[in-house]
Write a protein that holds these residues in place. Structure first.
Motif, mmCIF file in Angstrom:
data_model
loop_
_atom_site.group_PDB
_atom_site.id
_atom_site.type_symbol
_atom_site.label_atom_id
_atom_site.label_comp_id
_atom_site.label_asym_id
_atom_site.label_seq_id
_atom_site.Cartn_x
_atom_site.Cartn_y
_atom_site.Cartn_z
ATOM 1 N N ALA A 260 27.275 32.285 6.080
ATOM 2 C CA ALA A 260 26.518 31.529 5.070
ATOM 3 C C ALA A 260 25.971 32.471 4.006
ATOM 4 C CB ALA A 260 25.395 30.748 5.745
ATOM 5 N N GLU A 261 25.477 33.617 4.418
ATOM 6 C CA GLU A 261 24.965 34.599 3.457
ATOM 7 C C GLU A 261 26.090 35.139 2.577
ATOM 8 O OE1 GLU A 261 22.528 38.856 3.357
ATOM 9 O OE2 GLU A 261 22.909 37.843 5.265
ATOM 10 N N VAL A 263 28.984 33.647 1.830
ATOM 11 C CA VAL A 263 29.440 32.588 0.928
ATOM 12 C C VAL A 263 28.511 32.460 -0.273
ATOM 13 C CG1 VAL A 263 29.763 30.091 0.701
ATOM 14 C CG2 VAL A 263 30.687 31.290 2.698
ATOM 15 N N SER A 264 27.201 32.581 -0.024
ATOM 16 C CA SER A 264 26.221 32.395 -1.106
ATOM 17 C C SER A 264 26.183 33.569 -2.077
ATOM 18 C CB SER A 264 24.824 32.183 -0.508
ATOM 19 O OG SER A 264 24.363 33.366 0.126
ATOM 20 N N THR A 265 26.717 34.726 -1.683
ATOM 21 C CA THR A 265 26.604 35.908 -2.540
ATOM 22 C C THR A 265 27.894 36.292 -3.258
ATOM 23 O OG1 THR A 265 27.029 37.386 -0.663
ATOM 24 C CG2 THR A 265 24.732 36.878 -1.163
ATOM 25 N N GLY A 267 30.443 34.378 -4.480
ATOM 26 C CA GLY A 267 30.893 33.553 -5.589
ATOM 27 C C GLY A 267 32.380 33.265 -5.606
ATOM 28 N N SER A 287 29.262 24.850 9.241
ATOM 29 C CA SER A 287 28.270 24.432 8.240
ATOM 30 C C SER A 287 27.831 25.586 7.341
ATOM 31 C CB SER A 287 27.045 23.836 8.941
ATOM 32 O OG SER A 287 26.482 24.761 9.851
ATOM 33 N N SER A 288 28.502 26.719 7.436
ATOM 34 C CA SER A 288 28.110 27.892 6.650
ATOM 35 C C SER A 288 28.653 27.867 5.230
ATOM 36 C CB SER A 288 28.627 29.159 7.351
ATOM 37 O OG SER A 288 30.045 29.194 7.322
ATOM 38 N N GLY A 289 29.560 26.954 4.951
ATOM 39 C CA GLY A 289 30.227 26.936 3.654
ATOM 40 C C GLY A 289 31.614 27.538 3.699
#
Length: 313
Positions: A260-261, A263-265, A267, A287-289
């Motif tokens: 999840a971290e 995926v969020s960083t 891009g 559910s982490s993306g």
């Protein structure tokens, strides 16, 4: 009367063999074999002898691939295409693994593995790759062989040695083939790595071979790669997507949080494929993306194409 009032029809565009290979996923060696051995294609030639293909040729290649996926041998494809025995969307369902020509390939390669015969193994593998798309060879031949060896490694006297032998053979062959095949400046570029702690990289290599055959650029990091190093390499290497592989289920809660971290960083799309995906659908990983691909390599490559579009230089 001026040409403005009598427009000439636009000349049909022609495509070099490398472009056809990128558009269809069929490597140039196979395209030339289909032309030479089965007269499936009749490309135009430049004065220097280079092959040029039309849009109709490209569609014929795609129809050939669809027929092959139903289990029709390459030797019978021209008859089906010329007679148009059935519309493409009415063809029978894809054949089961081990049917058609694949049974013979499977038996010959298994015999070579059991005798530790590099020469025969090379001969059969090269023959299959010269006549069939790499994704079909992988799904219908290589993956079933790996499963068979995995099932019998504890029951055969030489089962462990045979499994290690074939895995090492594949790593060497796939590595060399990827080095030769992967375009150096192609876009999109995909970073490929195993999850932290994952040591089995054969599935990742097989996926990369299919991606490279479709013209995608690759940045391969291999087994047991830390998440922070993946993020650094993806940014520095100008990648457009990250593909992880996992054979054994990871600790879902910890890995889900780390994914999840990531995926969020980063891009960019982050995907996860391999046998372990079957047990991750209702875990923090899902559910982490991250996009779960499963272990169907052909479907995984199609999903990549949907996300990133076709490859180009």
């Amino acid at each position: 009367m001026s040409s403005e009032h009598n427009p000439q029809p636009a000349e049909e565009p022609y495509y070099p063999i490398r472009t056809v290979a990128n558009l269809t996923g069929i490597n140039p060696v196979t395209l030339r074999a289909w032309e030479r051995r089965y007269a499936l294609l009749q490309p135009h030639r430049t004065p220097k002898g280079h092959r040029l293909y039309t849009r109709q040729d490209i569609e014929r290649v795609r129809e050939t691939v669809m027929l092959l996926k139903t289990g029709i041998p390459i030797s019978q494809v021209r008859t089906h295409l010329d007679q148009r025995a059935a519309p493409i969307d009415e063809l029978p369902a894809p054949a089961q693994e081990g049917s058609g020509p694949w049974t013979q390939y499977f038996d010959r390669m298994l015999a070579a593995i059991e005798r530790f015969d590099d020469t025969l193994l090379d001969a059969v593998y090269n023959e299959a790759l010269s006549l069939y798309p790499v994704d079909l060879v992988t799904v219908r031949l290589i993956q079933p062989l790996l499963r068979r060896l995995g099932e019998q490694w504890q029951t055969r006297p030489g089962g462990v040695a045979e499994e290690h032998y074939f895995s090492t053979y594949l790593r060497n062959r796939l590595g060399a083939r990827l080095h030769h095949l992967a375009p150096r400046r192609a876009r999109p570029r995909v970073l490929a790595a195993c999850l932290p702690g994952e040591q089995h990289e054969t599935g990742l290599l097989l996926f990369c071979l299919i991606a490279a055959s479709r013209g995608y650029g690759l940045l391969m990091l291999g087994a047991n790669t830390p998440f922070d190093q993946v993020a650094y390499a993806a940014r520095t290497g100008g990648c457009d997507a990250i593909v992880f592989s996992a054979t054994t289920p990871p600790p879902a809660e910890a890995v889900g949080a780390q994914l999840a971290e990531l995926v969020s960083t980063v891009g960019m799309p982050v995907l996860l494929g391999g046998h372990a995906c079957a047990g991750l659908e209702r875990t923090p990983v899902a559910s982490s993306g991250v996009i779960l691909l499963g272990e169907d390599l052909y479907a995984a490559a199609e999903r990549l194409r949907t996300l990133l579009g076709p490859a180009h230089d």
